[in-house]
Design a protein around this motif. Sequence first.
Motif, PDB file in Angstrom:
ATOM      1  N   ARG A 185       7.071  16.587  16.581  1.00 38.41           N
ATOM      2  CA  ARG A 185       5.544  16.303  17.105  1.00 38.41           C
ATOM      3  C   ARG A 185       5.227  16.082  15.813  1.00 38.41           C
ATOM      4  NH1 ARG A 185       4.270  15.742  22.488  1.00 38.41           N
ATOM      5  NH2 ARG A 185       6.074  16.094  23.929  1.00 38.41           N
ATOM      6  N   TRP A 186       5.319  17.164  14.904  1.00 39.92           N
ATOM      7  CA  TRP A 186       4.517  17.458  14.198  1.00 39.92           C
ATOM      8  C   TRP A 186       4.688  15.873  12.940  1.00 39.92           C
ATOM      9  CZ3 TRP A 186       6.387  16.442   9.287  1.00 39.92           C
ATOM     10  CH2 TRP A 186       6.992  16.483   8.789  1.00 39.92           C
ATOM     11  N   TRP A 187       5.561  15.255  13.008  1.00 42.70           N
ATOM     12  CA  TRP A 187       5.267  13.548  12.791  1.00 42.70           C
ATOM     13  C   TRP A 187       5.129  12.428  13.086  1.00 42.70           C
ATOM     14  CZ3 TRP A 187       5.843   8.780  12.522  1.00 42.70           C
ATOM     15  CH2 TRP A 187       6.505   7.441  11.630  1.00 42.70           C
ATOM     16  N   LEU A 188       4.724  12.804  14.417  1.00 39.94           N
ATOM     17  CA  LEU A 188       3.941  11.889  15.821  1.00 39.94           C
ATOM     18  C   LEU A 188       2.233  12.065  15.359  1.00 39.94           C
ATOM     19  CD1 LEU A 188       6.115  11.922  18.156  1.00 39.94           C
ATOM     20  CD2 LEU A 188       6.082  10.159  17.020  1.00 39.94           C
ATOM     21  N   TRP A 189       1.961  13.442  15.263  1.00 39.17           N
ATOM     22  CA  TRP A 189       0.736  13.439  14.710  1.00 39.17           C
ATOM     23  C   TRP A 189       0.768  12.894  14.052  1.00 39.17           C
ATOM     24  CZ3 TRP A 189      -2.326  14.216  18.860  1.00 39.17           C
ATOM     25  CH2 TRP A 189      -1.606  15.150  20.246  1.00 39.17           C
ATOM     26  N   THR A 190       1.064  13.340  12.905  1.00 36.62           N
ATOM     27  CA  THR A 190       0.493  13.330  11.552  1.00 36.62           C
ATOM     28  C   THR A 190       0.696  12.120  11.812  1.00 36.62           C
ATOM     29  OG1 THR A 190       1.653  14.327  10.244  1.00 36.62           O
ATOM     30  CG2 THR A 190       0.975  13.488   9.066  1.00 36.62           C
TER      31      THR A 190
ATOM     32  N   TYR B 291      -0.771   9.656  13.907  1.00 31.31           N
ATOM     33  CA  TYR B 291      -1.889   9.682  14.303  1.00 31.31           C
ATOM     34  C   TYR B 291      -2.871   9.622  13.782  1.00 31.31           C
ATOM     35  CZ  TYR B 291       1.673   9.303  18.634  1.00 31.31           C
ATOM     36  OH  TYR B 291       2.540   9.077  19.326  1.00 31.31           O
ATOM     37  N   LEU B 292      -2.865  10.607  13.382  1.00 33.13           N
ATOM     38  CA  LEU B 292      -4.189  11.059  12.364  1.00 33.13           C
ATOM     39  C   LEU B 292      -4.048  10.327  10.935  1.00 33.13           C
ATOM     40  CD1 LEU B 292      -3.732  14.830  12.025  1.00 33.13           C
ATOM     41  CD2 LEU B 292      -5.371  13.480  13.566  1.00 33.13           C
TER      42      LEU B 292
END
Length: 314
Positions: free
Chosen positions: A32-37, A39-40
């Motif tokens: 999830r941290w990779w996905l949010w990064t 998206y950001l």
Amino acid sequence: MATNKRIDEPTGTETVGHEWDGIEELNTPLPRWWLWTFYLTILFAAVYVVLYPAWPLIDRATTGILGWSSRGALQEELINEDQARQAFRAELAEVEVADLRDDEELFRRAVAGGEAAFKVHCSQCHGSQGAGSQTLGYPNLNDDAWLWGGTLEEIHYTIEYGIRQPEDNARRQSAMPAFEGILDSAQVAAVTQHVRSLGGEAEPNANGAALYQQNCAICHGETGDGNRQLGAPRLNDAVWLRGSSTAEITRQILQPRMGQMPAWGERLGPATTKMLTAYVYSLGGGEEAAPQPTDRVPGETAEVRPAGSENSDG
């Protein structure tokens, strides 16, 4: 291929349904941290495109809401730097040359500016490090042998007005006469030997010494100490502008080569001239100003003029 999907028992992860020689690929989700990064970064890119120049056009690019550009930032930085330099140059122009060393920071900045100016205007003759050229007759500025003096005031005077400038006959116009036709070959040989003996490079010569006193001592001094008022070089040391061999000294006696230096005062202005003065002085050969005479009426201000300020022809 969807029908081939199954749950891998050891890991509990669903497979993607592909199989190669019994090897299956697990459908492991991204952290999830990779996905949010990710998206950001997409969001950052969208905002950047709106705020800053981004899309190239035929002759320009989109300006963005902020109107910022690297060229504009550079131009602003150059303007600020130029204003700071103007303030420094104005301050330097007001300082007396003799007082340059009283302000350590001002002198340091003057030396830095003078080094840049020296490479542009002076290195062609004196070399990038001020070593000069004996072959071409350009003085070495690193040693303590000075034709016209090595104090801040004297160096500044030389830079400002130059040497042997035809348009300024009142400043530093000394010349050495050509003795060709005045002295015969035997006399020239005798004088040459005596001149070389002054620096310990030859045996003394009585005839040459007498001829030297008659023809040369008036400018170079009885013992070859030179005369800075006339720009007459010292002959009793190991520093030679045109060379110390018998042939080179003979040539200089018969057909003297007199160097010239441009007057930089009007071309460069007072600030740059003082920066050059500070840099040349800092090369290692600069001298302290000689103490002024005290045998005058107390409170009286003596007029101090740099060496060579009088007409030094002769």
